[in-house]
Design a protein around this motif. Structure first.
Motif, PDB file in Angstrom:
ATOM      1  N   GLN A 175     -30.261 -22.183  13.600  1.00  0.00           N
ATOM      2  CA  GLN A 175     -28.942 -22.276  14.226  1.00  0.00           C
ATOM      3  C   GLN A 175     -27.994 -21.215  13.670  1.00  0.00           C
TER       4      GLN A 175
ATOM      5  N   GLN B 226     -26.303 -18.058  15.774  1.00  0.00           N
ATOM      6  CA  GLN B 226     -24.862 -17.814  15.790  1.00  0.00           C
ATOM      7  C   GLN B 226     -24.549 -16.397  15.331  1.00  0.00           C
TER       8      GLN B 226
ATOM      9  N   SER C   4     -25.519 -14.004  18.101  1.00  0.00           N
ATOM     10  CA  SER C   4     -24.558 -14.109  19.188  1.00  0.00           C
ATOM     11  C   SER C   4     -23.242 -13.407  18.829  1.00  0.00           C
ATOM     12  N   ASP C   5     -22.764 -13.602  17.598  1.00  0.00           N
ATOM     13  CA  ASP C   5     -21.528 -12.955  17.156  1.00  0.00           C
ATOM     14  C   ASP C   5     -21.665 -11.436  17.173  1.00  0.00           C
TER      15      ASP C   5
END
Length: 119
Positions: A100, A104, A107-108
């Protein structure tokens, strides 16, 4: 810290300080190991060995028997009788958290690059 990490086997309570007619301070006795897996192997392996009879021979709270396995004792363990599900559950939980966090982070970074390109 080791107790919270579940690296320790609880052996029992004992009276640490006596005063006049009774115990004024109790304490807990543990055998602590380098890892959760080592604790699990000891808890489930000791009953398999005659040197640790009866019931794993953990001793008492005040005088725990935290003796490790000799190489011969370790080799004689039947690992098919040792349940490592507690250990694997922790690995799975840790792995899910890391996945996870990685998702993240990726994605950032993609959003940051996309915003830099569209400006």
């Amino acid at each position: 810290m080791q107790e919270k990490a579940k690296d320790c086997h609880y052996v029992g309570d004992y009276c640490e300080k006596k005063f006049l007619f009774g115990c004024v301070q109790k304490a807990k006795g543990y055998c602590c190991f380098n890892s959760k897996m080592a604790r699990i192997i000891h808890e489930q392996g000791r009953p398999q060995l005659t040197a640790f009879q009866p019931d794993g021979a953990w001793g008492t709270g005040k005088s725990p028997n935290c003796k490790g396995f000799t190489p011969d004792e370790f080799q004689s363990l039947d690992f098919s009788r040792i349940d490592l599900s507690e250990y694997f559950a922790d690995i799975q939980k840790d792995l899910n958290s890391k996945i996870q966090n990685s998702q993240q982070t990726i994605s950032d970074k993609i959003n940051t690059k996309f915003q830099a390109v569209t400006k």
